[in-house]
Design a protein around this motif. Structure first.
Motif, PDB file in Angstrom:
ATOM      1  N   ALA A 738      44.068   3.176   3.951  1.00 26.05           N
ATOM      2  CA  ALA A 738      45.372   3.840   3.949  1.00 26.05           C
ATOM      3  C   ALA A 738      45.588   4.545   5.284  1.00 26.05           C
ATOM      4  O   ALA A 738      44.662   4.701   6.085  1.00 26.05           O
ATOM      5  CB  ALA A 738      45.403   4.871   2.817  1.00 26.05           C
ATOM      6  N   ALA A 739      46.807   5.002   5.467  1.00 28.94           N
ATOM      7  CA  ALA A 739      47.109   5.791   6.651  1.00 28.94           C
ATOM      8  C   ALA A 739      46.368   7.117   6.567  1.00 28.94           C
ATOM      9  O   ALA A 739      45.970   7.566   5.495  1.00 28.94           O
ATOM     10  CB  ALA A 739      48.619   6.040   6.731  1.00 28.94           C
ATOM     11  N   LYS A 772      54.502  12.457   5.088  1.00 35.18           N
ATOM     12  CA  LYS A 772      54.549  11.594   3.899  1.00 35.18           C
ATOM     13  C   LYS A 772      53.174  10.956   3.715  1.00 35.18           C
ATOM     14  O   LYS A 772      52.952   9.801   4.059  1.00 35.18           O
ATOM     15  CB  LYS A 772      55.651  10.547   4.057  1.00 35.18           C
ATOM     16  CG  LYS A 772      57.036  11.185   4.041  1.00 35.18           C
ATOM     17  CD  LYS A 772      58.131  10.170   4.299  1.00 35.18           C
ATOM     18  CE  LYS A 772      59.524  10.802   4.248  1.00 35.18           C
ATOM     19  NZ  LYS A 772      59.699  12.004   5.057  1.00 35.18           N
ATOM     20  N   TYR A 777      49.693   2.644  -2.720  1.00 34.15           N
ATOM     21  CA  TYR A 777      50.403   1.554  -2.035  1.00 34.15           C
ATOM     22  C   TYR A 777      50.692   0.427  -3.014  1.00 34.15           C
ATOM     23  O   TYR A 777      49.989   0.241  -3.994  1.00 34.15           O
ATOM     24  CB  TYR A 777      49.533   0.967  -0.919  1.00 34.15           C
ATOM     25  CG  TYR A 777      49.376   1.848   0.282  1.00 34.15           C
ATOM     26  CD1 TYR A 777      48.309   2.745   0.374  1.00 34.15           C
ATOM     27  CD2 TYR A 777      50.281   1.788   1.335  1.00 34.15           C
ATOM     28  CE1 TYR A 777      48.162   3.544   1.476  1.00 34.15           C
ATOM     29  CE2 TYR A 777      50.136   2.589   2.448  1.00 34.15           C
ATOM     30  CZ  TYR A 777      49.068   3.464   2.515  1.00 34.15           C
ATOM     31  OH  TYR A 777      48.915   4.271   3.605  1.00 34.15           O
ATOM     32  N   TYR A 778      51.717  -0.333  -2.697  1.00 37.17           N
ATOM     33  CA  TYR A 778      51.931  -1.585  -3.416  1.00 37.17           C
ATOM     34  C   TYR A 778      52.700  -2.516  -2.497  1.00 37.17           C
ATOM     35  O   TYR A 778      53.300  -2.081  -1.506  1.00 37.17           O
ATOM     36  CB  TYR A 778      52.673  -1.359  -4.741  1.00 37.17           C
ATOM     37  CG  TYR A 778      54.116  -0.953  -4.615  1.00 37.17           C
ATOM     38  CD1 TYR A 778      54.457   0.384  -4.407  1.00 37.17           C
ATOM     39  CD2 TYR A 778      55.150  -1.890  -4.715  1.00 37.17           C
ATOM     40  CE1 TYR A 778      55.782   0.766  -4.283  1.00 37.17           C
ATOM     41  CE2 TYR A 778      56.480  -1.507  -4.593  1.00 37.17           C
ATOM     42  CZ  TYR A 778      56.782  -0.172  -4.387  1.00 37.17           C
ATOM     43  OH  TYR A 778      58.096   0.207  -4.269  1.00 37.17           O
ATOM     44  N   VAL A 779      52.668  -3.802  -2.820  1.00 42.19           N
ATOM     45  CA  VAL A 779      53.432  -4.784  -2.041  1.00 42.19           C
ATOM     46  C   VAL A 779      54.807  -4.917  -2.675  1.00 42.19           C
ATOM     47  O   VAL A 779      54.927  -5.278  -3.836  1.00 42.19           O
ATOM     48  CB  VAL A 779      52.706  -6.144  -1.995  1.00 42.19           C
ATOM     49  CG1 VAL A 779      53.543  -7.169  -1.248  1.00 42.19           C
ATOM     50  CG2 VAL A 779      51.342  -5.994  -1.340  1.00 42.19           C
ATOM     51  N   ALA A 788      57.243  -6.169   2.183  1.00 42.01           N
ATOM     52  CA  ALA A 788      56.662  -5.088   2.975  1.00 42.01           C
ATOM     53  C   ALA A 788      55.627  -4.345   2.145  1.00 42.01           C
ATOM     54  O   ALA A 788      55.646  -4.377   0.909  1.00 42.01           O
ATOM     55  CB  ALA A 788      57.756  -4.119   3.406  1.00 42.01           C
ATOM     56  N   LEU A 789      54.762  -3.695   2.863  1.00 42.53           N
ATOM     57  CA  LEU A 789      53.791  -2.829   2.209  1.00 42.53           C
ATOM     58  C   LEU A 789      54.479  -1.486   2.005  1.00 42.53           C
ATOM     59  O   LEU A 789      54.984  -0.880   2.954  1.00 42.53           O
ATOM     60  CB  LEU A 789      52.588  -2.676   3.148  1.00 42.53           C
ATOM     61  CG  LEU A 789      51.294  -2.174   2.565  1.00 42.53           C
ATOM     62  CD1 LEU A 789      50.845  -3.040   1.407  1.00 42.53           C
ATOM     63  CD2 LEU A 789      50.223  -2.174   3.641  1.00 42.53           C
ATOM     64  N   ARG A 790      54.505  -1.031   0.768  1.00 43.12           N
ATOM     65  CA  ARG A 790      55.226   0.198   0.467  1.00 43.12           C
ATOM     66  C   ARG A 790      54.239   1.321   0.191  1.00 43.12           C
ATOM     67  O   ARG A 790      53.264   1.148  -0.536  1.00 43.12           O
ATOM     68  CB  ARG A 790      56.114   0.007  -0.768  1.00 43.12           C
ATOM     69  CG  ARG A 790      57.140  -1.096  -0.606  1.00 43.12           C
ATOM     70  CD  ARG A 790      58.267  -0.721   0.307  1.00 43.12           C
ATOM     71  NE  ARG A 790      59.137   0.279  -0.285  1.00 43.12           N
ATOM     72  CZ  ARG A 790      60.082   0.933   0.392  1.00 43.12           C
ATOM     73  NH1 ARG A 790      60.261   0.696   1.679  1.00 43.12           N
ATOM     74  NH2 ARG A 790      60.834   1.821  -0.205  1.00 43.12           N
ATOM     75  N   ARG A 791      54.516   2.468   0.788  1.00 42.52           N
ATOM     76  CA  ARG A 791      53.672   3.634   0.574  1.00 42.52           C
ATOM     77  C   ARG A 791      54.454   4.624  -0.274  1.00 42.52           C
ATOM     78  O   ARG A 791      55.589   4.967   0.040  1.00 42.52           O
ATOM     79  CB  ARG A 791      53.324   4.274   1.916  1.00 42.52           C
ATOM     80  CG  ARG A 791      52.458   5.501   1.772  1.00 42.52           C
ATOM     81  CD  ARG A 791      52.641   6.497   2.882  1.00 42.52           C
ATOM     82  NE  ARG A 791      52.419   5.967   4.206  1.00 42.52           N
ATOM     83  CZ  ARG A 791      52.429   6.715   5.313  1.00 42.52           C
ATOM     84  NH1 ARG A 791      52.669   7.993   5.237  1.00 42.52           N
ATOM     85  NH2 ARG A 791      52.232   6.180   6.484  1.00 42.52           N
ATOM     86  N   VAL A 792      53.833   5.103  -1.335  1.00 41.70           N
ATOM     87  CA  VAL A 792      54.461   6.138  -2.155  1.00 41.70           C
ATOM     88  C   VAL A 792      53.805   7.463  -1.817  1.00 41.70           C
ATOM     89  O   VAL A 792      52.573   7.582  -1.812  1.00 41.70           O
ATOM     90  CB  VAL A 792      54.298   5.836  -3.659  1.00 41.70           C
ATOM     91  CG1 VAL A 792      54.870   6.966  -4.502  1.00 41.70           C
ATOM     92  CG2 VAL A 792      54.971   4.526  -4.004  1.00 41.70           C
ATOM     93  N   SER A 793      54.628   8.414  -1.474  1.00 38.28           N
ATOM     94  CA  SER A 793      54.118   9.748  -1.154  1.00 38.28           C
ATOM     95  C   SER A 793      54.550  10.704  -2.241  1.00 38.28           C
ATOM     96  O   SER A 793      55.596  10.519  -2.865  1.00 38.28           O
ATOM     97  CB  SER A 793      54.680  10.211   0.183  1.00 38.28           C
ATOM     98  OG  SER A 793      54.403   9.259   1.173  1.00 38.28           O
TER      99      SER A 793
END
Lengths: 807, 310
Positions: A738-739, A772, A777-779, A788-793
Motif C-alpha cells: 500500500a501507499a 488520505k 484497496y480494490y480494483v 483503476a486501483l481504488r484506495r478507500v480512506s
C-alpha cells in the motif's frame, strides 16, 4: 596468655559480627496527595548506589549491611526524597512523594541511576497516564491502546483500530491485564476505541520481549494495566464531555487512610447525535429507531487492614450495542387490526473482576493472592411480534432468536516477592485458570398456534479447559556491572482429554558499561494455548477465542533480543534494540474463509503455519522538562509460511511495515496553554490484490439464458458449461504494498483554575493535513470509467473539542 | 439546542463528506503481459471442446478475447493423437475423431502465433460412479396460479420434498464428487409466444448429512471427497424447495465424478465466488493446471437421474 587470646578472639568475633550484620529497609512508597502506590519507583543508596524498585503494589525491600545511609526515593514526575537512615535494625518506612508542579520543582539528584539503564528488563516501556492524556486523540477520546501504538515495535493494524501487533505477532498474542485479570476483547466500536478509561488508570507497562517468568499464556506481548486505588486522603472527581462520549470519575476515602474507592464511568452518545441525521438521510420512518452506543464502568474498593495487609476489589464492565427497534405499527384492513413490532440488536462486552489480597510476611517477603473472573460475550438478538385482532379474538405470534458466544474464566493465583539480599530479587508463584469456551448457541423462542410455546437451545456444547502455570525467577546482581534475571515458567493446558504443557526458560541480562550505559540481552520462550479467530482487517465483536485442540496445537514463540540503554542525566533516555522472533502453530483463515457465519467446525476453516520477525528499534524519550515526548523508529521484517496457503510459499505478514516512525511532543506554550503533537509515518502494509483476469468457469453463468455479441454466452439445453465467468487471478498473498501511511495530530489544552477545581478545554485536530491514508484497496473504475486501483480512506481531517474538569 | 444540533450535524457532515475513495497509482503494481487461457472439461464418449482466450492485466481496459487461431495438440498417454485448429462459430474448438475414454490420461499443448509461450496441461478421465438409487419424496406441492399465453395457459406452483441418493464409492482410491440439483424451466417469449426459451435453473436444497455438510460450499454446488466413506455404499439426503414450477417440469440429480484437478478447480471457483463481495473474507487463488497460462483441463464423468414433476 590464654586469657588474652580469648579476650582478643571474642573482641574480633564481636567486631566481625557487627560488620557482617545486615538489616532490611522495607515499606511502601506512595503519592503524598492521594495515597496511590507508586509502581517501579527507584530506591537506592547515595554513594554505592545499591538499590531496588517498588513492585506493582508499591512495596520495596532493600537489605544492606548495618551503617548510615542516605536513601534516595525517586519517581518520574515527583520530587525525590532523601531519608537519612542509621541502619542498626530492621526499618519500615512509608514514603510519600509529592508530585512536581513545574519544571522548577524537579530536583535532579546527581549520579542517580536511571532505572531503565540498571534494570535487567529490556523491550519494556512504562508510559505514564499523564502522557497518554496529553497525546492528541481521535475525536478527542484519550485512548491507552492508541498511545501504545505510537511506541516502536507496535503496529496498529488498520486505520483507527485498537489492535496491537507487536514485533510481528498477531492481535491474539497480547496478554492484556487489567489489575491482573485478562481482558479478551479490548475494543469498542469496531476497535476505534479501546475499553480502557484513562481516568481510572494508574500505570501502563508494555513488555515486547525479554518476558520475565511471571508472565505467560500469550506469545508476543504483555500489556499490564493497573487501576488506580482511589484517593485515600480526600474526595475528588474528574470528568469530561467530548464529541462522542462523556465520562465521570469519583474517588475518595471511605475511611481516611484506610479505605478508599474509585468509580469511573463513560458513555457515548453517538446514538443520540446520529438519530436525527439517520432520519434525515433515511426515508423519514418515524417508527424506527436505530443507533449505537457503548459504555464502561470501572469500580474499585481498597481497604488497608494494616501496613502488612491490604484487600482490593475491582470490577470492570463494558458493553457495546447496535440496535434497531421498530415501534408497534398498527393498521386496519377489512375490519381486522394487524400490528407488528420488532427489535434487533448486536451487543458485546466484557466483565472482569479481581479480589486481591496483599500480605507482607516479613520485611523480605511479600505476596499477592488474587481471585479473578473474566467474561467476554457477544450476542445477536432478533425479536418480532405479530398481533391480529378481530371479532374472533386476538392472536399473537412471537419469534425470538438469540445467538450467543464468548469465553469465561475463573482464575486464582499467588505471587510472591522475596528479597533475601540486595543482590537477589526472587519472584515465584502459581496460577490456575478454568476456561469455559462458548463457540455459539442459538436460543429459539417461538409462540404461535402451530407450535404452541417453543423454547429451545441449539448449538455447540461448551468446551471446558484448565490451564495452570508455576514460575520462579531471580534477578541477581552478579557483580558491580553484571546483573541477570533467570527464570523458568512451566505451564499446562488440559482440554477434551488432551494435555499440552511446556517448560519455558526466560533469561535477561544487563552489563553496565558505565553508570549511564548498559548493554542488555534476553531470551524468552512463550506458549499460548488459546487462539483468536479474527478478521485481520478490523476488530469486530465476532472475534472468538477458541482453545487448542488435537488438530490445532498451541502457539509458540521464541525471541532473542540485544540492545543498549543510555541515560542522559535524568531527562533523556535512549534505547536501541535488535530482535529475532520465531512463531510456530500460527493460524490463518484458509482461502475464501470468512469469520462471517457460523464458527461451527472452525478448525476446518483455518490452517496452521509458522512466522518469523526480526528488526531493530530506536526509542529516544524525554520525560522531564518543558518539552517532553519521544521519537521512535522501527525497521522490521515479518513473514509467514503455511503449507496449505499461497502454495506453501513464504509471504509477508499483512502488517509487515518496513519502516515505522513516531514522534510525540508536548510542551507548555504559557501558563495556561499546552500544545501537543504526534506525527506517525509507516511504509505501506501488505495487501492481496488481483493482478490479472481471464475467462473461466462460473457457477452463476451456468444457469439462465442470455446472449451477447461478444459471446460465447449462449447457454441452451445440452450445453453444460460456457466458461463465461470473468475470474481474477491473485499472484500471491500480500504481494502488493500500500501507499505509505502518515498523519499529524495536534491538540491545544487550556486550563483554568476555578473555585471548585480546574477546567480544561482541549481542542484537537486528527489528520491535520487531511492525508488520505489507505484503509483498503480494490480494483474498480475511475471517474472516467477506466479500470483503476481504488484506495478507500477512512478518517480525514477531524476536529474535536473536549471539556474536562477536576474538583 | 437547535444550534448544538446544527454544529454537530456540520461536524459529522464534514467527516462523512471527507471520507473518500481515490484512484491509486502504485509504482510497483505488476502490469502483467497477456497470457493464453485454455478451458476444457472432457467427458467419456463426448466431443472434445476447448475454449481458448487471453488474459489481461486487471488494469487493462480492453475486452477479453477469444483466440481463433490457436493450435491444440492432443495426446493420449503421451501418444500424439491430432492437432485441432478449427474454431466453430460458437467459439468452441471441437474434436470428434477420438472421444475420451475413462481411465485414460490425456494432455494438450496449445500455441498461437500471437503468444511466445506454449502452454501444457494433462489430466486423467476418472471412471464414472453411477447413481445406485434415487428416491424422490414430495412432501408438499401446490399448483395454484396460471401463466397466460396467446395459445393457452400453464399452471404453476411450488414443490418441496427430499431426494435420497445412493451410490457405491470405489474402494482404495481417492474419489472426488460434485452433486448438483437443477431443473429445466420452459417459458415462452412475450412478444412471440411460439418462441420457446429453456432455462437451466439451480434448485435450492439443503444437505441433511453432517459428514459432508462441512464441505458444502454453496446453494447448488456440493463438492466433496470420499475420505470419510471410502469403498462404502453412501446415501445422501437432500431436502429441496422450488417455486414457480409447472407440472411436467424435469428435475435432474447429477453426480459428477471428478479428477483431483477438476475438484480443486471447482472448489476454488466456488470459494472465489462465495467470497466475492465480502470485504472480510480471505482472498482465493483459483487453482489451475495450465502450465504457462491459466484455465483448466480436467476430466469428469457423470451420471444423471431425471425426475418429472407430476
Amino acid at each position: 596468655m590464654k586469657r588474652k587470646i580469648i579476650v582478643l578472639f571474642f573482641t574480633l568475633f564481636s567486631v566481625a559480627l557487627m560488620y557482617g550484620q545486615k538489616y532490611t529497609i522495607s515499606g511502601y512508597i506512595e503519592d503524598a496527595e492521594t495515597g496511590e502506590k507508586l509502581i517501579g519507583a527507584n530506591i537506592y543508596t547515595q554513594g554505592n548506589l545499591a538499590g531496588t524498585a517498588s513492585n506493582n503494589y508499591g512495596f520495596f525491600s532493600l537489605t544492606l549491611e548495618q551503617g548510615e545511609y542516605n536513601i534516595v526515593f525517586s519517581y518520574v514526575g515527583y520530587q525525590s526524597d532523601i531519608q537519612q537512615v542509621n541502619l542498626l535494625e530492621e526499618k519500615e518506612l512509608i514514603i510519600a512523594l509529592n508530585p512536581s508542579i513545574g519544571i522548577e520543582e524537579v530536583e535532579i539528584i546527581a549520579n542517580s541511576p536511571s532505572q531503565s539503564v540498571k534494570s535487567t528488563q529490556m523491550s519494556s516501556i512504562d508510559i505514564s497516564v499523564e502522557s497518554i492524556k496529553k497525546i492528541p486523540a481521535l475525536l478527542g477520546e484519550v485512548d491507552v491502546i492508541k498511545a501504545i501504538q505510537l511506541l516502536p515495535g507496535v503496529q496498529s493494524g488498520t486505520e483507527g483500530a485498537s489492535g496491537l501487533y507487536v514485533r510481528g505477532g498477531g492481535p491474539d498474542q497480547n496478554l492484556i491485564l487489567l489489575d491482573g485479570t485478562p481482558v479478551y476483547n479490548a475494543s469498542h466500536l469496531f476497535g476505534f476505541f479501546s475499553v480502557f478509561n484513562a481516568d481510572a488508570i494508574n500505570n501502563v507497562t508494555l513488555i515486547k520481549g525479554g518476558f520475565p517468568a511471571r508472565y505467560g499464556g500469550r506469545s508476543s506481548s504483555v500489556l499490564d494495566i493497573s487501576l488506580k486505588e482511589g484517593n485515600m486522603k480526600k474526595f475528588q472527581g474528574s470528568g469530561s464531555v467530548g464529541l462522542i462520549a462523556s465520562k465521570l470519575t469519583l474517588e475518595g476515602p471511605i475511611i481516611k487512610d484506610k479505605t478508599s474507592f474509585i468509580v469511573s464511568a463513560r458513555r457515548t452518545y453517538l446514538d443520540l447525535i446520529a438519530q436525527p441525521l439517520i432520519r434525515q438521510i433515511g426515508d423519514g420512518d418515524e417508527y424506527t429507531t436505530q443507533g449505537y452506543f457503548f459504555h464502561d464502568i470501572n469500580a474499585k474498593i481498597n481497604h488497608k487492614f494494616s501496613n502488612k495487609d491490604r484487600l482490593f476489589l475491582s470490577v470492570y464492565t463494558g458493553r457495546d450495542k447496535f440496535y434497531q427497534n421498530q415501534d408497534p405499527y398498527k393498521y386496519l384492513y377489512d375490519g381486522t387490526v394487524y400490528s407488528n413490532e420488532s427489535k434487533s440488536d448486536l451487543g458485546w462486552g466484557n466483565i472482569t473482576s479481581a479480589l486481591r489480597w496483599n500480605h507482607q510476611y516479613t520485611s523480605k517477603l511479600f505476596s499477592n493472592t488474587s481471585l479473578t473472573y473474566s467474561n467476554y460475550n457477544y450476542g445477536v438478538k432478533n425479536y418480532t411480534e405479530d398481533i391480529v385482532e378481530n371479532d374472533a379474538g386476538v392472536t399473537s405470534e412471537i419469534n425470538s432468536l438469540e445467538f450467543l458466544s464468548g469465553i469465561q474464566d475463573f482464575a486464582a493465583k499467588m505471587d510472591f516477592d522475596y528479597l533475601p539480599a540486595a543482590n537477589h530479587y526472587i519472584r515465584f508463584g502459581a496460577n490456575y485458570i478454568y476456561h469455559t469456551f462458548k463457540p455459539g448457541a442459538s436460543v429459539y423462542k417461538i409462540k404461535n398456534e402451530e407450535v404452541g410455546n417453543l423454547d429451545t437451545i441449539l448449538g455447540e456444547d461448551f468446551i471446558y479447559a484448565s490451564e495452570f502455570s508455576v514460575y520462579a525467577e531471580d534477578d541477581i546482581k552478579i557483580n558491580e556491572r553484571l546483573k541477570a534475571n533467570f527464570g523458568l515458567h512451566y505451564s499446562g493446558f488440559y482440554v477434551n482429554n488432551k494435555y499440552y504443557h511446556s517448560l519455558q526458560p526466560r533469561v535477561s541480562a544487563r552489563y553496565l558499561i558505565s553508570e549511564s550505559w548498559s548493554l542488555k540481552s534476553s531470551y524468552a520462550m512463550m506458549q499460548q494455548y488459546i487462539h483468536l479467530l479474527t478478521n485481520n482487517n478490523i476488530g469486530l465483536p465476532t472475534d472468538l477465542w477458541v482453545p487448542a485442540t488435537d488438530k490445532i496445537k498451541p502457539q509458540k514463540s521464541q525471541q532473542i533480543a540485544l540492545g543498549i540503554s543510555k541515560a542522559f542525566d535524568q531527562m533523556y533516555h535512549l534505547s536501541v534494540e535488535g530482535y529475532y522472533k520465531t512463531m510456530d502453530n500460527l493460524i490463518e483463515y484458509r482461502d475464501g474463509a470468512s469469520f462471517m457465519g457460523s464458527n461451527t467446525g472452525w478448525e476446518d476453516k483455518v490452517e496452521s503455519g509458522r512466522g518469523w520477525s526480526y528488526g531493530g528499534e530506536v526509542f529516544f524519550e524525554k520525560k522531564l522538562g518543558m518539552l517532553t515526548g519521544w521519537v521512535g523508529y522501527t525497521l522490521s521484517w515479518t513473514n509467514r509460511q503455511f503449507e496449505e496457503l499461497n502454495q506453501g510459499e513464504v509471504f509477508p505478514y499483512k502488517y509487515d511495515r518496513r519502516h515505522d516512525i513516531s514522534v510525540v511532543l508536548t510542551f507548555p506554550i504559557d501558563e495556561k496553554w499546552d500544545f501537543s503533537a504526534s506525527w506517525i509515518y509507516g511504509t505501506g502494509t501488505a495487501h492481496t490484490l488481483p493482478t490479472e483476469r481471464y475467462f473461466g468457469d462460473s457457477q452463476y453463468f451456468n444457469y439462465g439464458v442470455f446472449s451477447s455479441v461478444s459471446g460465447p454466452y449462449y447457454n441452451y439445453y445440452g450445453d453444460q458449461t460456457s466458461f463465461s465467468g470473468e475470474l481474477e487471478h491473485i499472484d500471491s498473498r500480500n504481494s502488493i504494498r500500500a501507499a505509505d501511511y502518515h498523519r499529524l495530530d495536534i491538540s491545544f489544552q487550556k486550563s483554568k483554575q476555578r473555585k471548585w477545581g480546574e477546567a480544561t478545554w482541549t481542542l484537537g485536530v486528527y489528520n491535520v493535513y487531511n492525508r488520505k491514508n489507505p484503509f483498503y484497496y480494490y480494483v474498480g473504475y475511475d471517474s472516467r470509467g477506466s479500470r483503476a486501483l481504488r484506495r478507500v480512506s477512512l478518517f480525514p481531517f477531524i476536529p474535536s473539542a473536549t471539556y474536562s474538569f477536576t474538583f | 439546542m437547535k444550534n448544538i444540533y446544527t454544529i454537530l450535524f456540520s461536524l459529522v457532515s464534514i467527516f462523512l463528506l471527507n471520507a473518500c475513495e481515490t484512484t491509486e497509482k502504485i509504482d510497483d503494481f505488476p502490469l502483467r503481459p497477456s497470457r493464453l487461457v485454455v478451458n476444457s472439461y472432457f467427458e467419456s464418449d463426448s466431443i472434445w471442446k476447448f475454449q481458448v482466450s487471453n488474459s489481461l492485466s486487471v488494469l487493462d481496459n480492453a475486452d477479453l478475447k477469444i483466440i481463433d487461431n490457436a493450435s491444440i495438440r492432443l495426446f493420449k498417454g503421451g501418444e500424439f493423437l491430432d492437432t485441432i485448429s478449427e474454431m466453430d462459430e460458437d467459439y468452441w474448438y471441437r474434436y470428434t475423431d477420438h472421444l475420451p475414454v475413462q481411465g485414460e490420461r490425456y494432455s494438450i499443448e496449445v500455441s498461437t502465433p500471437d503468444f511466445v509461450s506454449v502452454i501444457h496441461a494433462e489430466d486423467i478421465l476418472p471412471q464414472a460412479v453411477p447413481l445406485s438409487n434415487v428416491d424422490v419424496i414430495v412432501t408438499d406441492s401446490s399448483f395454484n396460479y396460471e401463466r397466460y399465453y396467446e395459445w393457452g395457459t400453464i399452471q404453476r406452483g411450488w414443490v418441496e420434498g427430499f431426494f435420497e441418493i445412493t451410490f457405491l464409492d470405489p474402494a482404495m482410491e481417492e474419489n472426488y464428487y460434485r452433486m448438483s440439483l437443477y431443473s429445466y424451466d420452459v417459458d415462452y417469449d412475450y412478444v412471440d409466444s411460439t418462441i420457446k426459451h429453456i432455462y437451466k435453473r439451480s434448485v435450492y436444497y439443503q444437505v441433511e448429512d453432517a459428514s459432508i455438510e462441512d464441505q458444502f460450499s454453496s446453494d447448488d454446488n456440493l463438492l466433496f471427497n470420499d475420505f470419510l466413506f471410502d469403498g462404502q455404499k453412501y446415501k445422501i439426503k437432500l431436502s429441496f424447495q422450488e417455486w414457480d414450477v409447472f407440472k411436467g417440469q424435469e428435475f435432474y440429480v447429477e453426480l459428477e465424478s471428478l479428477s483431483r484437478t477438476g475438484y480443486l478447480y471447482k472448489k476454488s471457483i466456488s470459494e472465489y465466488e462465495n467470497a466475492s463481495g465480502d470485504p472480510f473474507s480471505e482472498p482465493v487463488r483459483i487453482y489451475s493446471n495450465i502450465e504457462n497460462g491459466f484455465g483448466i483441463f480436467a476430466g469428469l464423468s457423470r451420471d444423471q437421474f431425471v425426475f418429472t414433476l407430476d
